[in-house]
Design a protein around this motif. Sequence first.
Motif, short mmCIF file in Angstrom:
data_model
loop_
_atom_site.label_atom_id
_atom_site.label_comp_id
_atom_site.label_asym_id
_atom_site.label_seq_id
_atom_site.Cartn_x
_atom_site.Cartn_y
_atom_site.Cartn_z
N ARG A 22 0.76 -1.24 0.05
CA ARG A 22 0.04 0.16 0.09
C ARG A 22 0.82 1.23 -0.05
O ARG A 22 1.94 1.14 0.27
CB ARG A 22 -1.00 0.03 1.19
CG ARG A 22 -0.27 0.04 2.67
CD ARG A 22 -1.31 -0.05 3.74
NE ARG A 22 -0.81 0.10 5.02
CZ ARG A 22 -1.34 -0.14 6.16
NH1 ARG A 22 -2.72 -0.28 6.04
NH2 ARG A 22 -0.73 -0.12 7.25
N SER A 23 0.28 2.34 -0.37
CA SER A 23 0.98 3.49 -0.27
C SER A 23 0.07 4.75 0.04
O SER A 23 -1.23 4.66 -0.13
CB SER A 23 1.64 4.02 -1.77
OG SER A 23 0.76 3.95 -2.60
N GLY A 24 0.50 5.78 0.37
CA GLY A 24 -0.33 7.09 0.74
C GLY A 24 0.73 8.24 0.99
O GLY A 24 1.91 8.24 0.74
N THR A 25 0.01 9.34 0.75
CA THR A 25 0.85 10.55 0.58
C THR A 25 0.32 11.77 1.65
O THR A 25 -0.69 11.70 2.20
CB THR A 25 0.74 11.31 -0.80
OG1 THR A 25 0.74 10.40 -1.64
CG2 THR A 25 1.22 12.73 -0.71
N ILE A 26 1.65 12.19 2.41
CA ILE A 26 1.48 13.25 3.34
C ILE A 26 1.89 14.57 2.75
O ILE A 26 2.90 14.60 2.28
CB ILE A 26 2.18 12.85 4.64
CG1 ILE A 26 2.06 11.51 5.14
CG2 ILE A 26 2.19 14.01 5.58
CD1 ILE A 26 3.31 10.76 6.27
N THR A 27 0.96 15.50 2.91
CA THR A 27 1.26 16.91 2.36
C THR A 27 1.33 17.66 3.69
O THR A 27 0.40 17.90 4.36
CB THR A 27 0.11 17.42 1.40
OG1 THR A 27 -0.04 16.30 0.20
CG2 THR A 27 0.61 18.63 0.75
N LEU A 28 2.44 18.54 3.52
CA LEU A 28 2.76 19.41 4.62
C LEU A 28 2.56 20.85 3.94
O LEU A 28 3.28 20.92 2.98
CB LEU A 28 4.28 19.16 5.10
CG LEU A 28 4.43 17.75 5.69
CD1 LEU A 28 5.80 17.99 6.18
CD2 LEU A 28 3.45 17.60 6.84
N THR A 29 2.13 21.75 4.77
CA THR A 29 1.80 23.07 3.96
C THR A 29 2.43 24.18 4.87
O THR A 29 1.98 24.25 6.23
CB THR A 29 0.30 23.59 3.80
OG1 THR A 29 -0.13 22.42 2.98
CG2 THR A 29 0.22 24.78 3.10
N GLN A 30 3.19 25.05 4.67
CA GLN A 30 3.80 26.19 5.33
C GLN A 30 2.91 26.89 5.60
O GLN A 30 2.27 27.73 4.57
CB GLN A 30 5.09 26.53 4.78
CG GLN A 30 5.87 27.41 5.55
CD GLN A 30 7.24 28.07 5.05
OE1 GLN A 30 7.31 28.19 3.69
NE2 GLN A 30 8.48 28.34 5.70
N ASN A 31 2.66 27.56 6.78
CA ASN A 31 1.59 28.74 6.95
C ASN A 31 2.19 29.87 6.31
O ASN A 31 0.92 30.32 5.62
CB ASN A 31 1.39 28.83 8.46
CG ASN A 31 0.78 27.87 9.30
OD1 ASN A 31 -0.20 26.99 8.68
ND2 ASN A 31 1.04 27.62 10.55
N GLU A 32 3.18 30.27 6.30
CA GLU A 32 3.52 31.88 5.98
C GLU A 32 3.41 31.75 4.62
O GLU A 32 2.99 32.78 3.91
CB GLU A 32 4.78 32.23 6.50
CG GLU A 32 4.99 32.28 7.91
CD GLU A 32 5.11 31.03 8.81
OE1 GLU A 32 5.65 29.98 7.85
OE2 GLU A 32 4.82 31.33 9.77
N SER A 33 3.98 30.88 3.65
CA SER A 33 4.06 30.99 2.36
C SER A 33 2.92 30.23 1.67
O SER A 33 2.94 30.41 0.52
CB SER A 33 5.66 30.58 1.73
OG SER A 33 5.69 29.16 1.90
N GLY A 34 2.48 29.25 2.12
CA GLY A 34 1.59 28.15 1.48
C GLY A 34 2.33 27.19 0.75
O GLY A 34 1.64 26.23 -0.01
N LYS A 35 3.75 27.32 0.65
CA LYS A 35 4.23 26.11 -0.12
C LYS A 35 4.14 24.81 0.58
O LYS A 35 3.87 24.59 1.91
CB LYS A 35 5.86 26.36 0.27
CG LYS A 35 6.42 27.63 -0.52
CD LYS A 35 7.83 27.70 -0.52
CE LYS A 35 8.22 28.98 -1.33
NZ LYS A 35 10.10 29.21 -1.29
N LYS A 36 3.98 23.76 -0.17
CA LYS A 36 3.71 22.47 0.14
C LYS A 36 4.73 21.67 -0.22
O LYS A 36 5.64 21.77 -1.02
CB LYS A 36 2.34 22.04 -0.55
CG LYS A 36 1.29 22.78 -0.41
CD LYS A 36 0.06 22.35 -1.09
CE LYS A 36 -1.04 23.53 -0.84
NZ LYS A 36 -2.27 22.52 -0.84
#
Length: 52
Positions: A22-36
């Motif tokens: 199985r596989s899955g994705t974690i996406t992290l988003t930086q609050n200040e810039s919105g960069k992921k």
Amino acid sequence: MSWISAGTNSATVSENPTTSDRSGTITLTQNESGKKLSITVYQDRKVSVDIN
């Protein structure tokens, strides 16, 4: 996906109890810039199955 959880500074992945990979994705988003940043987790299947 209930087998992956992400916190502020860490991620937790539960054991794979099935006989399928199985596989899955974690996406992290930086609050200040919105960069992921996306991290894909691949987990091998269980080699044997418990029989009770």
